[in-house]
Design an enzyme around this catalytic site. Structure first.
Site, PDB file in Angstrom:
ATOM      1  N   GLU A  79      -0.061  -1.221   5.779  1.00 20.04           N
ATOM      2  CA  GLU A  79       1.042  -0.464   6.726  1.00 20.04           C
ATOM      3  C   GLU A  79       0.790   1.028   6.956  1.00 20.04           C
ATOM      4  O   GLU A  79       0.929   1.544   8.125  1.00 20.04           O
ATOM      5  CB  GLU A  79       2.253  -0.640   6.246  1.00 20.04           C
ATOM      6  CG  GLU A  79       3.387  -0.446   7.451  1.00 20.04           C
ATOM      7  CD  GLU A  79       3.928   0.872   7.413  1.00 20.04           C
ATOM      8  OE1 GLU A  79       4.858   1.474   8.456  1.00 20.04           O
ATOM      9  OE2 GLU A  79       3.879   1.506   6.358  1.00 20.04           O
ATOM     10  N   ASP A 122       0.834  -1.126  -0.050  1.00 19.77           N
ATOM     11  CA  ASP A 122       0.010  -0.117   0.046  1.00 19.77           C
ATOM     12  C   ASP A 122       0.933   1.210  -0.121  1.00 19.77           C
ATOM     13  O   ASP A 122       1.965   1.212   0.520  1.00 19.77           O
ATOM     14  CB  ASP A 122      -0.978  -0.086   1.432  1.00 19.77           C
ATOM     15  CG  ASP A 122      -0.054  -0.055   2.592  1.00 19.77           C
ATOM     16  OD1 ASP A 122       0.976  -0.911   2.732  1.00 19.77           O
ATOM     17  OD2 ASP A 122      -0.444   0.651   3.510  1.00 19.77           O
TER      18      ASP A 122
HETATM   19 ZN   LIG Z   1       6.719   2.061   4.318  1.00 19.93          ZN
END
Ligand SMILES: [Zn+2]
Length: 459
Positions: free
Chosen positions: A164, A96
């Site tokens: 994340e 992501d």
């Molecule tokens: Zn990162």
């Protein structure tokens, strides 16, 4: 070096940068992540890295709160020694990326352009470093090793998170699964430090900074409530002013500064290559720490953050009309907790600094500083030997990572969690992370592939 293979490696990274896997929070009012891009990303991988996908098992874990499909990927490369299944090497990355629009970018964020920049070939785009660069380099390394007929002794797991950047649950879901399987990784390597220059006074050579711990993080909500009423007859201290006073008091009393053991080791290690009196001071850091702390504190925000728990007031909310007294005033304080400190102590310090019981404190999502992994032992030695094989003579030092990463979720199941991306990053390149014009030099990317390769050959 094999030029056509390297060119293909770069093409594969570009292909992954082009897929806009933009991270979005899974709760709150804003838009949700476009999971079709995530599906597209997952679907693209087998074509790009066919050997990996023929030889490794792949699981999908980590669902969205409202979904059932997992987007975090866990690959297992079975080692030759079955006893090594419980003590694998885990290489982590996330796919992501922070949101970006074309605005302000010299080359669009999701075009994956290969451009000439300051005399070097550069892959331009969001995620080129953070963290598709690492993900692609890991896959490239495994692909090359499979091609060369290499099998690791112990299992190798690849953990590629999908959330994340929004502190999601993907990595945690994998940790829960690994824990259930009785797995205790012998080495975990996630994003973090890099091969950097110009980050340490008097040091005129690059150094690899490997995060052996990371600061804790928590969000603190400060809230003052009050009866509303007409703004024509205000009390001496409105909710807004009371909150402002609390914030000013907080600013006047920063957390205490000190040099934790990891930072001392870093100063000694990096100082070993600093000449003159400055080098002498750094090498004797334990003796001079009381004198060094105030000097370092004045060196700028980044150095000061090394020394203590930091607090940043990030959001303010109050009032509902220009002519009505506010019924509440609220501030968000983002706190990064230094190693050796704790969430409880940080909150206590805030309470004492504010010294006003009318200000309510709420602690949100507390996360303690990560345990410190040792800068010695077989896992550390393999990592540093791999770096040294590809970049001979490079100084390698442990350090405290100031940002939070998914790596912290692995610390309950592994004592050897390191945060290091084997890319050379200039100050300008580091400044592009989470900002405009993120890019990676092709040379740096390919060097990183070789470091991962050299590391896996040792496992
Ligand atoms: Zn990162």
């Amino acid at each position: 070096m094999d030029a056509p293979a390297d060119a293909r490696a770069v093409e594969r990274l570009r292909a992954l940068v082009r897929i806009p896997t933009i991270a979005r929070p899974t709760s709150g009012p804003g838009p949700r992540a476009d999971r079709s891009a995530f599906e597209q990303f997952i679907a693209a991988l087998p074509g790009l890295y066919p050997r990996v996908h023929a030889a490794l098992e792949r699981e999908r874990l980590g669902t969205d709160p409202e979904g059932t499909t997992g987007y975090t990927l866990l690959y297992r490369w079975a080692g030759s020694d079955p006893r090594g299944a419980r003590t694998p090497t885990v290489l982590m990355a996330h796919y992501d990326v922070v949101a970006a629009t074309d605005e302000g970018w010299r080359h669009p964020p999701f075009a994956g352009e290969l451009v000439e920049h300051e005399g070097e070939q550069v892959v331009w785009g969001r995620g080129a470093i953070d963290d598709k660069g690492a993900l692609a380099a890991v896959l490239e390394a495994v692909e090359r090793l499979l091609e060369a007929g290499v099998t690791p002794r112990h299992d190798v797991l690849l953990l590629f998170g999908h959330d994340e950047e929004v502190a999601g649950t993907g990595a945690r879901a994998v940790v829960a699964a690994l824990r259930e399987r009785g797995i205790r990784p012998a080495l975990v390597l996630d994003e973090g430090g890099a091969i950097v220059e110009g980050v340490f006074p008097g040091l005129h050579e690059p150094a690899a900074l490997v995060g052996v711990t990371e600061k804790g993080i928590t969000t603190l909500r400060l809230r003052v409530e009050q009866h509303g009423g007409h703004a024509a007859s205000p009390p001496p201290l409105t909710a807004t002013v009371r909150l402002a006073r609390a914030l000013l008091r907080l600013n006047r009393r920063p957390a205490r500064s000190r040099l934790d053991a990891t930072t001392r080791t870093m100063i000694r290690t990096l100082g070993s290559r600093v000449r003159g009196p400055l080098g002498l001071v750094f090498r004797r850091v334990d003796l001079v720490a009381p004198l060094l702390v105030p000097v370092l504190r004045r060196r700028g925000a980044e150095t000061a953050a090394l020394l203590r728990t930091t607090r940043a007031v990030t959001e303010l909310r109050a009032g509902h009309a220009a002519n009505a007294l506010p019924e509440s005033a609220e501030a968000t304080v983002n706190i990064r907790i230094a190693p050796g400190e704790s969430v409880a102590r940080a909150v206590d310090d805030v309470r004492r600094a504010i010294a006003d019981d009318a200000v309510q404190l709420t602690v949100l999502e507390p996360s303690e500083p990560a345990p410190v992994s040792p800068a010695h032992g077989p896992a550390w030695d393999d990592l540093t030997a791999a770096i040294d094989e590809i970049v001979p003579g490079l100084l390698v030092s442990p350090y405290v990572m100031m940002q939070a990463s998914d790596a912290r979720f692995l610390t309950p199941i592994s004592d050897h969690v390191y945060r290091f991306t084997p890319f050379r990053l200039s100050a300008a390149e580091r400044a592009c992370l989470h900002a405009i014009d993120e890019r990676i030099r092709v040379r740096s990317y390919l060097e990183g592939v070789r470091v991962y390769e050299a590391l896996l050959r040792r496992r």
